[in-house]
Design an enzyme around this catalytic site. Sequence first.
Site, PDB file in Angstrom:
ATOM      1  N   GLU A 212      41.703  46.468  41.419  1.00 52.61           N
ATOM      2  CA  GLU A 212      42.881  47.320  41.363  1.00 52.61           C
ATOM      3  C   GLU A 212      42.862  48.227  40.133  1.00 52.61           C
ATOM      4  O   GLU A 212      43.172  49.423  40.204  1.00 52.61           O
ATOM      5  CB  GLU A 212      44.160  46.463  41.344  1.00 52.61           C
ATOM      6  N   GLU A 353      50.952  30.291  37.664  1.00 53.29           N
ATOM      7  CA  GLU A 353      49.502  30.453  37.686  1.00 53.29           C
ATOM      8  C   GLU A 353      48.827  29.349  36.879  1.00 53.29           C
ATOM      9  O   GLU A 353      47.679  28.983  37.140  1.00 53.29           O
ATOM     10  CB  GLU A 353      49.121  31.829  37.134  1.00 53.29           C
ATOM     11  N   HIS A 384      76.604  37.367  41.664  1.00 55.21           N
ATOM     12  CA  HIS A 384      77.161  37.868  42.918  1.00 55.21           C
ATOM     13  C   HIS A 384      76.188  37.687  44.081  1.00 55.21           C
ATOM     14  O   HIS A 384      76.370  38.313  45.132  1.00 55.21           O
ATOM     15  CB  HIS A 384      77.543  39.335  42.752  1.00 55.21           C
ATOM     16  N   LYS A 512      40.897  37.351  45.544  1.00 54.88           N
ATOM     17  CA  LYS A 512      40.106  38.516  45.164  1.00 54.88           C
ATOM     18  C   LYS A 512      38.819  38.589  46.001  1.00 54.88           C
ATOM     19  O   LYS A 512      38.439  39.646  46.503  1.00 54.88           O
ATOM     20  CB  LYS A 512      39.736  38.445  43.684  1.00 54.88           C
TER      21      LYS A 512
END
Length: 544
Positions: A212, A353, A384, A512
């Site tokens: 990425e 992780e 809320h 990956k």
Amino acid sequence: MEKLTNANAWAELEKLAPLIKRKHMRDMFEQDDTRAQRYSLEIGGIFLDYSKNRVTDEVLTQLFSLATQRGLKEKIAAMFSGDAINTTEDRAVLHTALRNFSKKSVYVGGHDVMPEVKTTLDKVEAFTTSVHSGAHKGYTGKSIDTIVSIGIGGSFLGPKIVTESLKPYQRDNIKVHFVANVDGCHIHDVLATVDVETTLFVMSSKSFSTQETLQNTLTAKDWFLSKNTSQADIAKHFVAVSSNVKAAVEFGMAKENVFPMADWVGGRYSLWSAIGLPISLALGFEHFKAILEGAFEMDEHFQSAPFEENMPVILAMLGVWYRNFMGAQSHALLPYYHYLRGFPAYVQQLDMESNGKSTTLNGLTVDYGTGPIIWGSEGTNGQHSFYQLIHQSNLPIPVDFLFPTTVPNQNTTHHNMLASNCFGQAQALMQGKTFEECLQDLQNSGLSQEEKQVLANHKTMPGNNPSNTLVFNQLDPKTLGALIALYEHKVLVQGCIWGLNSFDQWGVELGKVLGNQVLDMIEGNTELSSADSSTQQLIERFTN
């Protein structure tokens, strides 16, 4: 080491759990007017009130005994001394060395790493100064005023959350963007807002090949070169945090602008390293150093304080109590401070992780709960929505409330309301509201007695929901450093108790690998027949 569930303290805690489940914290407070004072402590600018927990002195004694029986003291010493406690990768775990201001040496394989830590820190300072002073200029001679930080995982999340949390300390003349998502919309939107002449790209990837990060950096490079620039101009606008100097130089970066990373620092623990360069650029090096100093102060406390007075150990062992003996499956972080709103996501990665595992250090499958689901968001918004679940769920959901007593540009009315909501919610979770109290409230409602009873049942809140409240005078850089280190050490403690390696991430690695295999299929480099039928169907739907 013996099996966790065979430990003497574990057996004692199993005996205590059903007794504590029958106790209510309201009664605990009524019976002990010193409870709040006894169950609180302060370190590194952080005050912890853990009195609203379903524990007694006896429970805490056994929890600390469990920590001792599981070798926690030795585990702490092993990490700080540079032992290879990341056993599956045979690596030391030394993020603490990156903020070591003790002047003590730290050895890995007989080599003192502190000189290289200092050299890298000096390099971050020098580069930050060159950018802020205008000495480092873009290809047209203009000063840098925009940073685009490109990374993924810890290389992205740490710098992003720290910079956002310390927004009041950001420099007025520097704007920082963070890009991680491989979805092209993200990098496209950022590039649409920046000036090619005054933008610096910081690429963070230890290998210089993270899918990425590399793709986003290549996209940024293509954009840069499309603006009538040359390959030679790249060196003035792209720098890297990476161990792969060769790849960075081939990309076009100047060798002196490649900042090193050591293999004894994991991604989710890396903001203290050169990965923190975007933090230094955004806030100024003096503030980045203060973050390190705050973490160092927490490190010193963690190493030296007895378990009964040790903030990371207390938080961790309370978490073990709820996860393994009280039925909790998740843990919520609720910051009552807008700039800290991203902190739950940071701890989510750090914790899940690290301890989201079911295999012990000796390769056995666990038969007890390990890492909980970590979640949360900023306080008043959550009131809320999901607070309903916390108040009336039939499962316990431990909560950490986080609140600064002083904030920049403080509006007294706003901040008083914020404080009242934070402290009031903690009180409500503990105290609850009984059926009788709800029924009494409905006495003059005009409803029939049957209707009152039905409605009172719906309104009843059992309370007895545990929480910790962490209060700090202000969220300055030093306090934030201490806060992050607090949660890092909590993770280490719980991993030690559960017998896990908290410093590898094979589940992440598998995704990956498979992602790269699927990409080859999408691009026609590999036959679809090697995938399962569902994956084949999805690829065909995407490509046709």
